[in-house]
Scaffold this motif. Structure first.
Motif, PDB file in Angstrom:
ATOM      1  N   LYS A 186       6.101  13.641  13.004  1.00 21.55           N
ATOM      2  CA  LYS A 186       6.441  13.795  11.591  1.00 21.55           C
ATOM      3  C   LYS A 186       7.865  14.284  11.415  1.00 21.55           C
ATOM      4  O   LYS A 186       8.528  13.946  10.446  1.00 21.55           O
ATOM      5  N   LYS A 191       9.607   6.163   3.403  1.00 23.38           N
ATOM      6  CA  LYS A 191      10.216   7.427   2.970  1.00 23.38           C
ATOM      7  C   LYS A 191      11.724   7.390   3.149  1.00 23.38           C
ATOM      8  O   LYS A 191      12.473   7.872   2.308  1.00 23.38           O
ATOM      9  N   GLN A 231       4.850   2.403   9.019  1.00 26.07           N
ATOM     10  CA  GLN A 231       4.660   3.530   8.103  1.00 26.07           C
ATOM     11  C   GLN A 231       5.656   4.629   8.460  1.00 26.07           C
ATOM     12  O   GLN A 231       5.821   4.966   9.624  1.00 26.07           O
ATOM     13  N   SER A 285      -2.968  10.057  -5.661  1.00 27.11           N
ATOM     14  CA  SER A 285      -1.975   9.445  -4.772  1.00 27.11           C
ATOM     15  C   SER A 285      -1.716  10.391  -3.614  1.00 27.11           C
ATOM     16  O   SER A 285      -1.558  11.588  -3.808  1.00 27.11           O
ATOM     17  N   HIS A 286      -1.689   9.820  -2.432  1.00 28.39           N
ATOM     18  CA  HIS A 286      -1.462  10.639  -1.256  1.00 28.39           C
ATOM     19  C   HIS A 286      -0.287  10.081  -0.490  1.00 28.39           C
ATOM     20  O   HIS A 286       0.134   8.963  -0.724  1.00 28.39           O
ATOM     21  N   ILE A 287       0.210  10.861   0.426  1.00 28.96           N
ATOM     22  CA  ILE A 287       1.258  10.323   1.275  1.00 28.96           C
ATOM     23  C   ILE A 287       0.583   9.635   2.451  1.00 28.96           C
ATOM     24  O   ILE A 287      -0.526   9.981   2.829  1.00 28.96           O
ATOM     25  N   SER A 288       1.266   8.650   3.007  1.00 29.12           N
ATOM     26  CA  SER A 288       0.685   7.993   4.177  1.00 29.12           C
ATOM     27  C   SER A 288       0.827   8.923   5.384  1.00 29.12           C
ATOM     28  O   SER A 288       1.823   9.611   5.536  1.00 29.12           O
ATOM     29  N   ARG A 344       2.623   5.180  -2.412  1.00 33.27           N
ATOM     30  CA  ARG A 344       2.328   6.491  -1.846  1.00 33.27           C
ATOM     31  C   ARG A 344       3.611   7.209  -1.419  1.00 33.27           C
ATOM     32  O   ARG A 344       3.552   8.192  -0.700  1.00 33.27           O
ATOM     33  N   SER A 352      -5.648   1.401   6.952  1.00 36.63           N
ATOM     34  CA  SER A 352      -4.708   2.141   6.112  1.00 36.63           C
ATOM     35  C   SER A 352      -5.148   2.060   4.643  1.00 36.63           C
ATOM     36  O   SER A 352      -5.558   1.000   4.178  1.00 36.63           O
ATOM     37  N   GLY A 353      -5.084   3.162   3.958  1.00 29.35           N
ATOM     38  CA  GLY A 353      -5.367   3.164   2.526  1.00 29.35           C
ATOM     39  C   GLY A 353      -6.831   3.209   2.135  1.00 29.35           C
ATOM     40  O   GLY A 353      -7.159   3.021   0.971  1.00 29.35           O
ATOM     41  N   LEU A 393       0.828  -1.212   0.000  1.00 26.54           N
ATOM     42  CA  LEU A 393       0.000   0.000   0.000  1.00 26.54           C
ATOM     43  C   LEU A 393       0.867   1.269   0.000  1.00 26.54           C
ATOM     44  O   LEU A 393       0.555   2.242  -0.682  1.00 26.54           O
ATOM     45  N   ILE A 452       1.420  16.662  17.710  1.00 25.02           N
ATOM     46  CA  ILE A 452       0.998  16.585  16.312  1.00 25.02           C
ATOM     47  C   ILE A 452       2.200  16.663  15.372  1.00 25.02           C
ATOM     48  O   ILE A 452       2.315  15.879  14.449  1.00 25.02           O
ATOM     49  N   ILE A 473       1.476  10.112   9.041  1.00 26.99           N
ATOM     50  CA  ILE A 473       2.293   9.687  10.180  1.00 26.99           C
ATOM     51  C   ILE A 473       1.656  10.280  11.425  1.00 26.99           C
ATOM     52  O   ILE A 473       1.500  11.486  11.521  1.00 26.99           O
ATOM     53  N   VAL A 521      -0.832  11.828  13.639  1.00 25.86           N
ATOM     54  CA  VAL A 521      -2.113  12.514  13.493  1.00 25.86           C
ATOM     55  C   VAL A 521      -1.908  13.834  12.765  1.00 25.86           C
ATOM     56  O   VAL A 521      -0.894  14.491  12.928  1.00 25.86           O
ATOM     57  N   ASP A 522      -2.873  14.184  11.943  1.00 24.21           N
ATOM     58  CA  ASP A 522      -2.840  15.437  11.212  1.00 24.21           C
ATOM     59  C   ASP A 522      -4.180  16.117  11.404  1.00 24.21           C
ATOM     60  O   ASP A 522      -5.142  15.444  11.726  1.00 24.21           O
TER      61      ASP A 522
END
Lengths: 260, 214
Positions: free
Chosen positions: A216, A134, A130, B36-39, A91, B17-18, A87, A212, B41, B43-44
């Motif tokens: 990241k 990257k 996840q 297409s998006h980024i996964s 991405r 997920s996804g 998946l 938050i 990480i 919380v946003d």
């Protein structure tokens, strides 16, 4: 550096037929040439720095266990994380030419590295999380596939980076770094964040708590959160200096942008 | 600085997920869709202010990472949510099966009586459908949720689930706020109501009350 340049020019004069080609194609601007040179040097730099930081050499002559190829096959059979990897591969840096094509060479390499790693590091329970995609992707842009695997292993396990703490279940390293980040803010930027460590937004009065944004920043070392050219520079610093750079950069970002 | 809204709502998006949680969010707040998006990480969140019956409602939607491992981070945000969207992908039977697990997590960590809405996303992919519309409706009924099939891609039903949470919530929120400042809803007109909820400390107390109330 100087000797390489003279070497190139003398070689050019020896082969006159190349000169015609040079005339047809516009030579890259000095700025672009410099950039290209910098990027190709990343490969050597990163491998060298990773070798220094680890207790084992980057590519052990006799890797513990099996080869990455075998691990990949093993992963296809037994990895729990294979669907998640599948998946996420599509991405990851999707706008980058290398990872543009679905199931293209770049994506396949990324899949191989991640699935092999998910069955390799069973002791520390990293598997696949996840965010790792990257990191593997940015390494893949400069290193060959097998080196990326060992580089990833190095980043996860060596003393200087110890990234496994960011990715194993429970993320034990994340709250530790977050607490450290808060201490730094208390001492260095108390007016900006106040006692509750809330970041004010620019246009409205919404506030953002450290929980938050720090995952990241810390989990992926600022990938996707800073412009790509800056990300590469940060990664140079990260690979060289290790985890201490994360909190330093987090502080720098807030300090630089506080008045805006 | 003057507040740009009268009431604040925190809504939460959860699901495997996804399944398209981030896409739903982008479609709702920015009316954009990227295939297409980024996964995500951790919380946003994104925000949008809409107006309901002359009241400016600021909606803050929290988007969470779908991978199970991130639950340790994401579950901290459950208790602050006033509405929860459980998202599955209609082209993935697995994500539908997992809704039960997500519901039990909500029961465990979210405030009691939080409004839940079930969402079957990717409704445009009819040829890949694995979960029937009735199945979604049945599951929603079982757990007392509302149900929508949406598509972030074709912008189907995006506004509906979110605006559905509004009127009911606005009213309960305002009555709660009034109780806190000692007023009652009968002898105040709506303007007063807005003003009471408007003040900063009240907003905080309101949330505290909601937490303590459970």
């Amino acid at each position: 550096m100087g000797s390489t340049l003279t070497h190139v020019s003398s070689e050019g004069s020896l082969v006159p037929s190349f000169l015609d080609v040079d005339k047809e194609l516009p030579s890259p601007s000095p700025n672009k040439a410099k950039k290209h040179c910098q990027e190709t040097r990343h490969t050597d730099k990163w491998i060298k720095m990773l070798k220094q930081s680890g207790t084992v050499s980057l590519m052990p002559a006799h890797p513990p266990g099996v080869s990455p190829q075998e691990m990949k096959e093993e992963a296809l059979v037994s990895s729990w994380d294979i669907t998640q990897i599948d998946l996420d591969v599509n991405r990851t840096f999707h706008s980058h030419t290398m990872f543009w094509d679905c199931y293209g060479a770049g994506q396949r390499a990324l899949f191989t590295v991640l699935s092999a790693y998910s069955v390799y590091d069973t002791l520390s329970e990293v598997g696949y999380c996840q965010g790792m995609s990257k990191i593997a992707a940015i390494l893949l842009m400069f290193l060959p596939e097998e080196d990326v695997f060992w580089a990833l292993a190095q980043l996860m396990t060596d003393d200087r980076h110890a990234m496994h703490g960011f990715f194993i279940p429970g993320f034990p390293k994340q709250p530790r770094f977050q607490a450290h980040h808060k201490h730094i803010l208390d001492r260095a930027l108390p007016k900006l964040v106040g006692p509750e460590h809330l970041l004010p937004f620019r246009q409205d009065e919404e506030q953002m708590c450290t929980g938050i944004y720090t995952p990241k920043w810390f989990l992926q070392c600022f990938i996707d959160r800073t412009p790509f050219s800056l990300t590469l520079k940060l990664w140079d610093a990260y690979i060289l200096d290790g985890e201490c750079m994360l909190t330093a950069m987090a502080y720098t970002i807030l300090k630089v942008h506080r008045s805006k | 600085m003057a507040k740009q809204y009268d009431v604040l709502f925190r809504l939460l998006l959860i699901g495997d997920s996804g399944v398209g949680k981030t896409c739903l969010l982008c479609r709702f707040t920015d009316n954009e869709f990227h295939s297409s998006h980024i996964s995500t990480i951790g919380v946003d969140f994104k925000m949008k202010t809409i107006e309901v019956d002359g009241i400016k409602v600021r909606i803050q939607i929290w988007d969470t990472a779908g991978q199970e491992r991130y639950q340790t981070i994401t579950k901290q945000y459950y208790r602050r949510a006033q509405g929860i969207f459980l998202v599955y992908d209609i082209s993935s039977e697995r994500s539908y099966q997992h809704i039960m697990k997500w519901v039990s997590d909500v029961d465990e960590y979210a405030p009691e009586g939080v409004q839940k809405i079930l969402i079957g996303n990717k409704a445009d992919e009819e040829q890949k459908r694995q979960v029937g519309r009735e199945q979604g409706q049945q599951l929603a009924k079982e757990y007392g949720m509302d149900f929508y099939e949406t598509s972030a891609c074709t912008n189907l039903n995006i506004k509906e689930p979110i605006s559905f949470t509004q009127p009911r919530k606005v009213r309960t929120c305002m009555t709660e706020g009034l109780k806190l400042v000692g007023g009652s809803s009968e002898d105040s007109n709506q303007e007063d109501v807005t003003l009471t909820v408007d003040t900063g400390p009240t907003q905080h107390r309101l949330h505290f009350a909601m937490l303590l109330g459970n």
